[in-house]
Design an enzyme around this catalytic site. Sequence first.
Site: not given
Ligand code: ARG
Length: 460
Positions: A30, A117, A162-163, A284, A290, A292, A297, A324, A329
């Site tokens: 992560s 965790n 409305t509408h 454009s 144009k 835009n 949008e 957990y 993650q």
């Molecule tokens: N990288 C993990 C997360 O984003 C942190 C906790 C990970 N805990 C584990 N036991 N793998 O949630």
Amino acid sequence: MKGKSPGRANLIRGRFARGRLPEVEAFTASLPFDRRLYRHDILGSIAHARMLARVGLIRPAEARAIERGLGQIEQEIESGKFRFVTSDEDVHLAIERRLIAKIGEAGRKLHTARSRNDQVALDLRLYLRDEIQNVDELIRVLRASLIRVARRNLDTTMPGYTHLQRAQPVSLAHHVLAYVEMLERDRERFAQALARTNVMPLGAGALAATTLPIDRKMVARELGFKQLAHNSMDAVSDRDFAVDFLSAAALLAVHLSRMSEELILWTSSEFGFAVLPDEFSTGSSMMPQKKNPDLAELIRGKTGRVIGDLMAMLTTLKGLPLAYNSDLQEDKERVFDALDTIKPALDLMAKLWTALRFDRAAMRRAAGGFALATDLAEYLVARGMPFREAHEIIGALVRETADSGRTLEELSLAELRRYSHVFAADALSVLDADHSVARRTVTGGPAPRTNEKRIKELDR
Ligand code: ARG
């Protein structure tokens, strides 16, 4: 020894004989996205270390060394000197490994009575707590720019729809203040999300807390939390606060998309109610004329992402067993993506409303005509006629007037009286769009006085 070595690079592979496959490492890491949590991770670790020293699990000098080391690491990250490596898995292990490299033994004590965790739950809550307040500030800026438009246009008469058919005259102020009411509700929802986020999970450990004599209340105090998570298993697996935030964000995005659509309509040649400033328009590649409204949008279009973030988060949580699981993650990128979408959208929307130039005459021209039919019916009702009868009479009057290619303001008193003898000389004054708006002084109505009062309340 064959295969990857367990690698001194990673802190938590003591029980493994071999390293991970590089592609497993890359897929499960992560770090590429949770680096964003570094400041909050460090903040949480400092509070944790102070607590460990207070209860005697580490020495005060060790806590000071940890605090100093983490401060330096924060600077290394901020100045781009910190080397992030994927083998660290996540921001938590990356920072801890660097701390140990810097200060040695004391660094190895930081993770006492803590798991990633509860650590990641804390980090995300700390991060989101700050960001929800940033979002609220951006909503306030947009709200202020809308109120400024409203204040200047209390008596700018325009058609209400409305509408998407012209319905009755309102004012530009009334129209814009409707969006302010949406934003007021958005702010309430973000405040509720903030309250649910503002709960301290640390001390839950991996899922079952710890036998060590920690002081969770002290950590909560240090970090400004008013409440402790009550159950360690819930604490590490609860992402309801992320859902609360994403759901508030999704509805806010929906509101911004409605606002965008309105601006797209108003700035079209068909409506011609407002002019898009050059600074906010795109050209454009083929059609030289144009101009835009891409910005509006795309604010409208990006609503899909934010709704998607909410759906993805809910889907991730669905059916997850306690406590957990690595699925969790996936929470961070959803939260980051929603923030990265709504924050600039709010900022740009505020700037766009401030820069918009309105064609008040065009609005006024579009506001009269058959949009005054209800006023005529109410004229009759005010003089004792049952509403259904008045509705039918004016219906016929509208049909015949439209068929002859004329409009209501062109009618004479004699012509009105052909439909009902209740019409008297004052009936003609009803056929004026400005007057029609000014008379709707009921609470919640569009009269300038009424909206002026609402703006005063909003200003408080
Ligand atoms: N990288 C993990 C997360 O984003 C942190 C906790 C990970 N805990 C584990 N036991 N793998 O949630």
